[in-house]
Write a protein that holds these residues in place. Sequence first.
Motif, short mmCIF file in Angstrom:
data_model
loop_
_atom_site.label_atom_id
_atom_site.label_comp_id
_atom_site.label_asym_id
_atom_site.label_seq_id
_atom_site.Cartn_x
_atom_site.Cartn_y
_atom_site.Cartn_z
N ARG A 33 0.85 -1.18 0.00
CA ARG A 33 0.00 0.00 0.00
C ARG A 33 0.88 1.23 0.00
N ARG A 35 0.10 4.14 0.69
CA ARG A 35 -0.08 5.08 1.80
C ARG A 35 0.72 4.69 3.04
N ILE A 274 0.29 20.32 12.04
CA ILE A 274 -0.41 19.37 12.91
C ILE A 274 -1.08 18.28 12.06
N VAL A 275 -1.78 18.70 11.01
CA VAL A 275 -2.47 17.71 10.17
C VAL A 275 -1.48 16.71 9.59
N VAL A 278 -0.17 14.26 12.36
CA VAL A 278 -1.17 13.30 12.81
C VAL A 278 -1.49 12.31 11.69
N PHE A 279 -1.63 12.84 10.48
CA PHE A 279 -1.92 12.03 9.30
C PHE A 279 -0.81 10.98 9.10
N ASN A 282 -1.01 8.28 11.71
CA ASN A 282 -2.18 7.44 11.50
C ASN A 282 -1.97 6.48 10.34
N LEU A 283 -1.39 6.97 9.25
CA LEU A 283 -1.09 6.09 8.11
C LEU A 283 -0.16 4.97 8.55
N ASP A 286 -1.90 2.45 10.86
CA ASP A 286 -2.78 1.56 10.10
C ASP A 286 -1.98 0.48 9.39
N ARG A 297 -8.94 -4.92 13.05
CA ARG A 297 -9.27 -4.31 11.78
C ARG A 297 -8.98 -2.82 11.81
N THR A 298 -8.96 -2.26 10.64
CA THR A 298 -8.69 -0.83 10.52
C THR A 298 -9.89 -0.05 11.04
N ALA A 299 -9.71 0.57 12.17
CA ALA A 299 -10.77 1.47 12.65
C ALA A 299 -10.18 2.33 13.75
N LEU A 300 -10.08 3.60 13.50
CA LEU A 300 -9.61 4.51 14.54
C LEU A 300 -10.71 4.61 15.56
#
Lengths: 305, 315
Positions: A33, A35, A274-275, A278-279, A282-283, A286, A297-300
């Motif tokens: 992936r 990402r 900040i974005v 955090v992004f 999070n990537l 995941d 599973r993938t779920a924040l």
Amino acid sequence: MADATAVGGVARYLRERVGALTDRRAVATFTGRRRNLLGLVIVAGLGVVALIGPLVLSTSPTETALAHVLHQPSLAHPLGTDALGRDLLTRMVYGARISLTIAALVIGVRLVLGTGVGVVAGYAGGWVDEAAMRLVDVLLAFPGIVLALVVAGLLGPSLTNAMVALAVVGWGRYARVVRSEVISVKERGFVRAARMMGVSRPRTVARHVLPNVLGPVVVLATLDVGTVVLGAAGLSFLGLGAQPPTPEWGTMLASGRSHLQQAPWLINVPGVAIVVTVFGFNLLGDGLRDVLDPRQRTALEEVDS
Amino acid sequence: MSHYLLSRLGSTLVVLLGVTVLTYSMLFLAPGDPAETVLRQQMGHPPSEEALADFRERHGFDDPFPVQYANWLADVVRGDLGSSYFQKQPVSSLIAQALPNTLTLGLSSMAVAVVVGLPAGVVSAVHRDGLLDQMAQVVSLAGVSMPNFWLGYLLIIVFSLRLDLLPVAGAGGLDHLVLPALTLGTSMTAVIARLVRTTMLDVLDEAYVRTARSKGLRERIVVYKHALRNALIPVITVVGLQLGYVLNGAVVVEIVFQRPGLGKLLVDAVFARDYPIVQGVVLLVGVLFVLTNLLVDLSYRYVDPRISRPGGYDG
């Protein structure tokens, strides 16, 4: 003694996991992936900026220059200057160091507290487990930021107190995850065998139980970085965390409020930082979950902002 | 089931009691003597010994902790949350004034989130790993990563300052609600899109969906009639769990837009060290959160009897 074996167990686990990471299939899962790679690049880039940036820059993040107030982004000041003429790029770079340090310290404390409580509760069972889990329930009975802001505010507004607040209110999830892993591991053959062979309880935990709970905890911690960065910036934004002139992103955004019309870059630059941070985490989280903890599973679950 | 119900209610009661203990004892986190802190602010100078003694006496600070807590709890149970130190009003009426603003904000941002997030999640699941799904996932992850306090100001810059369409701040008519609801709704949209995607993927894997497909039903009918219907039930229930987001997000959003709601009441009280307000709001938030989780948990089991894990759904 227990410490040494814990370190040994963790080290062995990490070797195995690094092995797993260099395992072709796991690498394929992760790099399959794009990402995930993006996340890795963002996090690595931030790390480099935070570590090396302040050494490279010759400018100071707090030195004011009243001749250069509210300059638009230009060659001399790539991200512009703020209301006191301070170079925004310099402040952002120092801010990266601050945000990542906050995240590391807060998550470190959450990890230690949560793992400790989780292992004890899961292993001991009975009333100890019951009491510990009800305590966790009470902590998780409040939306994270609400509790953190009250604790930070009552202790008195400062970065240290905000970090204490974030750490103290946030270890519940770790305790839950670790406890349930411990319970599922402790009845498995190899743990029972170790016990029957006369291995002491702390040693069994350190060598056989702890390494097995690490995967989910690493994933949780990575995803938690985003939450903590948002939470810390949010508290600072409210005035309950880092105080001016500290170049903390949330504090900077808050002081940019008075120049929305004239100098929107004062809020946009820290906002983007900040974005992106955090992004990125999070990537990465995941992606790590797919490799280290495929059962989840993938779920924040929760984001505090 | 009834055994489960009883034990679930029992542990909820224990947690609620814990919430009251935590709420009350938090006051003692503040450094120094609360009586002195409060009086100093009220009077603008260090208080005299008599004033201190009088304040302690009136507010029961002289009693040992368990007595103080018990008195406070007894009042709370009767609906008396005490009075604000600075605004001469009962805390319950301050909360009653603030709560509707927060509820309106919460419900309208929830509406934004469902209207946008639900279709996004369905599209994502149907086109699993396709371009649309990849894009939707990245966008929703970015949405989750967006701090409300930045998004709020971005919207203010664009819609209030540049386009002059909507008011910057305050509370009032519908036009005051649009930007705050969009701000708070964005991160919730992302969460709901991710949730719907996961649930839909599960359902699309189920035997009855495969059966429907192998019967030769058109994909559209399989997705919307068979899968979506069943995926919606847990989603609707879990939307209830978003209350935590609403309350977390409302704090910041109400500060950005200067909306007089619960979050702003709480933050202002924290800065003023107006302890009765802080305790009242924290208690309300905790109790609301615990009760919502209980309801969600129970309805989830009712809707989907396959769930029989003790402890149920971890919010």
